[in-house]
Scaffold this active site. Sequence first.
Site, PDB file in Angstrom:
ATOM      1  N   CYS A  95       1.405   2.476  -0.046  1.00  0.00           N
ATOM      2  CA  CYS A  95       0.886   1.976  -1.324  1.00  0.00           C
ATOM      3  C   CYS A  95      -0.236   1.012  -1.006  1.00  0.00           C
ATOM      4  CB  CYS A  95       1.957   1.310  -2.166  1.00  0.00           C
ATOM      5  SG  CYS A  95       1.347   0.944  -3.849  1.00  0.00           S
ATOM      6  N   CYS A 213      -6.763   5.584  -2.919  1.00  0.00           N
ATOM      7  CA  CYS A 213      -5.425   5.462  -3.509  1.00  0.00           C
ATOM      8  C   CYS A 213      -4.564   6.597  -2.978  1.00  0.00           C
ATOM      9  CB  CYS A 213      -5.510   5.549  -5.029  1.00  0.00           C
ATOM     10  SG  CYS A 213      -3.905   5.593  -5.868  1.00  0.00           S
TER      11      CYS A 213
END
Length: 273
Positions: A95, A213
């Site tokens: 993440c 991302c």
Amino acid sequence: MSLSDITCETAPEPKGAKTSRIGLIVPSSNTTMETELPELFRRQSEVTGQRYTFHSARAGLKNVNREELLAMVDKAGDCARAVSDAAVDVIAYACLVAVMAQGPNAHEISEKVIAEAAEDNGHPAAVASSAGALVRTLQDMGARRIAMVAPYKLPLTQMVREYIEGAGIEVVDAISLEVDDNLAVGALDPQNLPEIARGLKRDDVDAVILSACVQMPSLPAVQQAEDELGVPVITAATATTYEILKALGHKPAITGAGGLLSGAHTTAAARRG
């Protein structure tokens, strides 16, 4: 932490000389890393014969905002202990923005927390975070100027931009897609990315980050974008894969995902001549 926060997604298999176990720590709403990474390592296996299995722990995250990101970070140690029960060889903390939200060089602290948790659990493992992997990969490539695409709302995109610039890499331009629901990010069409990337200001850039991302799908578009833009194209997922391979001591041999993972990439300095 409840069982709903951490679940094993792949049962451990007997580990032989040609099998490596990869542990993943992912947001609970992530739908991309557990598809893109296995596909990348499948391609690696086709060339090398090395086998890879994946074993996941999940931490709660639905919306990509600062509050939920910081709450996820607090669960990293528990997730590391859970996934290390599978005696994994390497743990990838997948993440990127959750780590970057903690401030400059936060990946170093997060990776240390995860490594110590796994070691305290009796199963030490190498650790890579997507945040650290992205920065270190750009540095390894010799990139001094980059442009990037991110799915986040503008303030989070700016935070990622500042984090990368804090590592000494100029972000010439960044496009923000303004999506904050993490499931919606995972549903974005990667085939739109080459066109989006063509809209970046790319004067004298050394690389383009097609997806800053781990949740925004990008794998089907990486090679096309690199071929069209004429500069190295990486993503949070390909950078994380690159670092996992380095941690395992395996030379990249992955096709169709850009020069970084093909084993044929050159540094920016070499390309400048």
